[in-house]
Design an enzyme around this catalytic site. Sequence first.
Site, PDB file in Angstrom:
ATOM      1  N   ASP A   1      30.460  27.962  -1.556  1.00  0.00           N
ATOM      2  CA  ASP A   1      31.453  26.904  -1.738  1.00  0.00           C
ATOM      3  C   ASP A   1      31.397  26.485  -3.208  1.00  0.00           C
ATOM      4  OD1 ASP A   1      33.429  25.087  -1.158  1.00  0.00           O
ATOM      5  OD2 ASP A   1      32.320  24.060   0.425  1.00  0.00           O
ATOM      6  N   ASP A   2      32.446  25.806  -3.671  1.00  0.00           N
ATOM      7  CA  ASP A   2      32.436  25.389  -5.075  1.00  0.00           C
ATOM      8  C   ASP A   2      31.435  24.269  -5.313  1.00  0.00           C
ATOM      9  OD1 ASP A   2      34.138  23.668  -3.598  1.00  0.00           O
ATOM     10  OD2 ASP A   2      35.237  23.078  -5.383  1.00  0.00           O
TER      11      ASP A   2
ATOM     12  N   ASP B   1      28.936  17.740  -1.825  1.00  0.00           N
ATOM     13  CA  ASP B   1      29.012  16.335  -2.240  1.00  0.00           C
ATOM     14  C   ASP B   1      28.210  15.479  -1.254  1.00  0.00           C
ATOM     15  OD1 ASP B   1      29.860  13.670  -2.691  1.00  0.00           O
ATOM     16  OD2 ASP B   1      31.779  14.311  -3.496  1.00  0.00           O
TER      17      ASP B   1
END
Length: 152
Positions: free
Chosen positions: A88-89, A92
């Site tokens: 995934d980028d 969070d």
Amino acid sequence: MSEKYVVTWDMFQMHARKLAERLLPASQWKGIIAVSRGGLFPAAVLARELGLRHVETVCIASYDHDQQGELRVLHAADTDGEGFIVVDDLVDTGNTAKEIRKMYPKAKFVTVFAKPAGAPLVDDYVIDIPQNTWIEQPWDLGLGFVPPIARK
Ligand SMILES: O=P(O)(O)OC[C@H]1O[C@H](OP(=O)(O)OP(=O)(O)O)[C@H](O)[C@@H]1O
Ligand SMILES: [Mg+2]
């Protein structure tokens, strides 16, 4: 979020290449599962750098711009993750990562960026970002006019 961290395409590619180096030897991987959509971008870099042509997706949505809503899985790769890199980028709050871990318990899960709440949930990442900082990814940005300083 009180702060912003702007990412350019070349910085993103540089960080994603660093991630690729840490995933050597490439022969240990069957392929990549990109967490769409954000993970499609590092997945393309990893696929290119590691010579992997088997690229799957897990399509999951949680944010409407910067507001987090309910997690929705729209499509999933049919595997327990063995031999796969899930990418995934960013991580969070870690909500997406928690879901992904349940779906692909045998995969190696990596991201380019990680904030403290999510960092313990990934196996590897490249850049630490403070929790109060919004990451502006290059695919969400565009070039724009900036007025001369004397006219501000
Ligand atoms: O750790 P979390 O708080 O769960 O946030 C991280 C996730 O949020 C973003 O995806 P988003 O749901 O916005 O969808 P997108 O990738 O399609 O833009 C990002 O690409 C991660 O997948
Ligand atoms: Mg995403």
